[in-house]
Scaffold this motif. Structure first.
Motif, PDB file in Angstrom:
ATOM      1  N   ASP A 237       1.047  -1.600  -0.042  1.00 45.15           N
ATOM      2  CA  ASP A 237       0.106   0.064  -0.006  1.00 45.15           C
ATOM      3  C   ASP A 237       1.044   1.718   0.118  1.00 45.15           C
ATOM      4  OD1 ASP A 237      -2.494  -1.240   0.113  1.00 45.15           O
ATOM      5  OD2 ASP A 237      -1.565  -1.886   1.997  1.00 45.15           O
ATOM      6  N   ASP A 239       0.217   4.001  -0.035  1.00 49.07           N
ATOM      7  CA  ASP A 239       0.365   6.155   0.913  1.00 49.07           C
ATOM      8  C   ASP A 239       0.848   5.281   1.916  1.00 49.07           C
ATOM      9  OD1 ASP A 239      -0.070   7.181  -1.112  1.00 49.07           O
ATOM     10  OD2 ASP A 239      -2.647   7.307  -1.123  1.00 49.07           O
ATOM     11  N   ARG A 256       6.768   9.746  -3.339  1.00 50.34           N
ATOM     12  CA  ARG A 256       6.447   8.536  -3.726  1.00 50.34           C
ATOM     13  C   ARG A 256       7.842   8.262  -4.129  1.00 50.34           C
ATOM     14  NH1 ARG A 256       1.429   7.166  -7.157  1.00 50.34           N
ATOM     15  NH2 ARG A 256       0.344   7.501  -4.817  1.00 50.34           N
ATOM     16  N   TRP A 311       1.683  -2.804  -6.420  1.00 52.11           N
ATOM     17  CA  TRP A 311       1.105  -1.748  -5.558  1.00 52.11           C
ATOM     18  C   TRP A 311      -0.162  -1.494  -5.975  1.00 52.11           C
ATOM     19  CZ3 TRP A 311       6.006  -0.256  -3.497  1.00 52.11           C
ATOM     20  CH2 TRP A 311       7.083  -0.818  -4.323  1.00 52.11           C
ATOM     21  N   ARG A 312      -0.386  -0.287  -4.529  1.00 51.29           N
ATOM     22  CA  ARG A 312      -2.039  -0.157  -4.394  1.00 51.29           C
ATOM     23  C   ARG A 312      -1.999   0.933  -4.127  1.00 51.29           C
ATOM     24  NH1 ARG A 312      -4.502  -5.095  -0.949  1.00 51.29           N
ATOM     25  NH2 ARG A 312      -4.186  -4.197   0.204  1.00 51.29           N
ATOM     26  N   ASP A 313      -3.201   2.427  -4.384  1.00 43.92           N
ATOM     27  CA  ASP A 313      -3.126   3.322  -3.449  1.00 43.92           C
ATOM     28  C   ASP A 313      -4.315   2.921  -2.530  1.00 43.92           C
ATOM     29  OD1 ASP A 313      -6.159   3.058  -4.023  1.00 43.92           O
ATOM     30  OD2 ASP A 313      -5.608   4.449  -6.004  1.00 43.92           O
ATOM     31  N   LEU A 319      -2.624  -0.150  -8.651  1.00 37.80           N
ATOM     32  CA  LEU A 319      -1.071   1.275  -9.596  1.00 37.80           C
ATOM     33  C   LEU A 319      -0.335   1.043 -10.681  1.00 37.80           C
ATOM     34  CD1 LEU A 319      -0.641   3.948  -6.216  1.00 37.80           C
ATOM     35  CD2 LEU A 319      -1.355   4.438  -8.296  1.00 37.80           C
TER      36      LEU A 319
END
Lengths: 332, 332
Positions: A237, A239, A256, A311-313, A319
């Motif tokens: 995640d 973020d 990022r 990857w995740r938002d 993502l």
């Protein structure tokens, strides 16, 4: 040249000799053909070597005291990542010329860190040549407790110590890629020049963490080493990756880039079973280091599946990131 | 750069992985944050590190296969001088660029010697930069059997393995300081480029020799290290110092300069009690290496007396020699 390099030898040998050597436990240190060293009873020596070159790993005008600190810190970080207790190190270096003030500051930074971790200089080599530092470090670890890269398990949480990205942010400020105010610039510079090896955390994670490594080349590339060695996948995640208040004041895309592909963080990335969350948090509390869960390990789903990071938002949506691997100071 | 240096990593890692690692005895080798290594049961690790720099320790046009051999040989020589059994080594190096043919030849020379001595590559680091090689080598030795520099005793014989001076003679030919015919030039060049570490001799001398070191900087300077650490004096019969037939064909003053202050010999200089002469000669026979007595160790006579070497000619008369210390290729 002889007298200059005799001076260097004496300088380092004297400080090294201030610690008791040749003890019963012990070591035959500087002054013989070899040093003698043994791990603790029933343990093994964890060994790592790093070479730092001017213009590639540090700038020519680097503060020599900070360089002495960092040259050893990056090696101690490798011991931390194995859960090993630091014991000793060797230092080989080539120098264009022997400037006493530079050497005094360099050795001050080096020995201040070495003494803090009880890590004794047991041998070395000095020669003329372009500035190059090669440290080999030795720690002691019970082999079954070593935190290896190939020991991650499906279902494990992925954890990060401290915050990521400040060192890369500092390099960007130095390079003029972006700007920051004086206070944030100082924060970034400190992260770049004076990383703190997570030795106590590595020791506290023995028997708790499955796999671990230290983040030197950026999260994206380094986490992949665990996945490749363990033959697994990860979901992260984006973020949730921890960052400093200073880094949060830079643009989101810079945050990022710095946190995921920055490098030079020298924080630990490790995996541990869900059932061990309370133990992990207790270990973090005991050593006073913030630990953050950023994702999950999973099995490869088909024979054709390759180790990779998804990857995740913040909403949980995938993502597609184009991360420049090794986008940091040393390009290899 | 990344792909180039990945190539290097794969090149060396592949060859290293050809040997069994992570064995029960064993090591966790290349690919983790640290290697894991233990000495044999009841023994200690003997550790030495050497840094070789282009233009100082070797010429830019050196045969890379010979360089690979010599870079490890000079480190194995330090293990030999302690009576230690080679186990493993790490290799860190910086290279201006990754040329596959050069790396193939370098690694061939390196691994051919490593495999001959059962010495496993367990870790390393590669980076861009001016050519620089740093090897750290690990051997195993019972601490009470280690051949230390501080263990010489009054009355001991002083012994030398093999012959001295050929490497320095070869450097002189390369530099145009003197000339030799093609056959002698080849002999000298081989001594300079492909020294053979006296590992088997060091092991055979355990329990027989008192003090030992390897001759890297020339007999005059190196023997003084034993004397200073043991707080003793030596008398050396200059004409007894062993030399090759090729060296005997150079002028007497060149022979003396090469044998006494030449450096890069990587023969062992050791002391042993007179009562052990037969045992020493037996050890030399067993390993097939010529051993020669060149002098005697004696006590300091007064409190003001300093460790020093007294040189004698063939008639036993004192010689006053002005030897240029470290008069060899690497000036420090």
């Amino acid at each position: 040249m002889l007298s200059e390099f005799s001076l260097i030898d004496r300088f380092f040998a004297r400080r090294a000799a201030a610690r008791p050597s040749d003890a019963a436990a012990g070591t035959l240190g500087i002054g013989d053909d070899c040093a003698l060293l043994a791990p603790r009873a029933g343990e093994m020596l964890a060994i790592s070597t790093d070479m730092l070159v001017e213009g590639r790993h540090f700038f020519a005008d680097v503060d020599p005291e900070a360089l002495g600190h960092k040259a050893l810190a990056v090696n101690l970080s490798d011991l931390a990542a194995m859960g090993a207790q630091p014991q000793a190190f060797t230092l080989a270096f080539s120098l264009p010329k022997a400037e006493e003030a530079w050497l005094a500051a360099f050795s001050e930074g080096l020995f201040a860190l070495a003494e803090r971790y009880g890590c004794e200089l047991i041998g070395g080599d000095t020669t003329g040549g372009p500035l190059n530092l090669c440290i080999t470090v030795f720690g002691s670890v019970p082999p079954q407790a070593a935190l290896r890269r190939d020991a991650a398990q499906p279902g494990d949480d992925i954890w990060i110590s401290g915050t990521l990205g400040d060192a890369r942010a500092g390099l960007g400020v130095q390079r003029g890629e972006w700007t920051a105010d004086a206070s944030d610039t100082a924060t970034f510079r400190r992260a770049l020049e004076r990383p703190e090896p997570r030795v106590a955390l590595g020791l506290a994670l023995r028997g708790i963490a499955h796999a671990a490594l230290d983040l030197s080349d950026g999260l994206a590339g380094d986490l992949l080493h665990i996945l490749e060695r363990s033959k697994l996948r990860a979901t992260v995640d984006v973020d949730d990756v921890p960052r400093s208040a200073a880094l949060r004041r830079l643009a989101p895309e810079i945050q990022r880039r710095c946190t995921l592909a920055g490098g030079d963080d020298y924080e630990l990335c490790f995996t541990a079973p869900v059932a061990a969350r309370a133990e992990v948090e207790k270990a973090g509390h005991e050593v006073g280091i913030q630990l953050t869960r950023i994702g999950t390990i999973s099995a490869l789903e088909t024979a054709a599946d390759r180790p990779a990071i998804g990857w995740r938002d913040a909403s949980g949506a995938p993502l597609s990131l184009t991360l420049q691997g090794f986008d940091h100071f040393h390009a290899d």
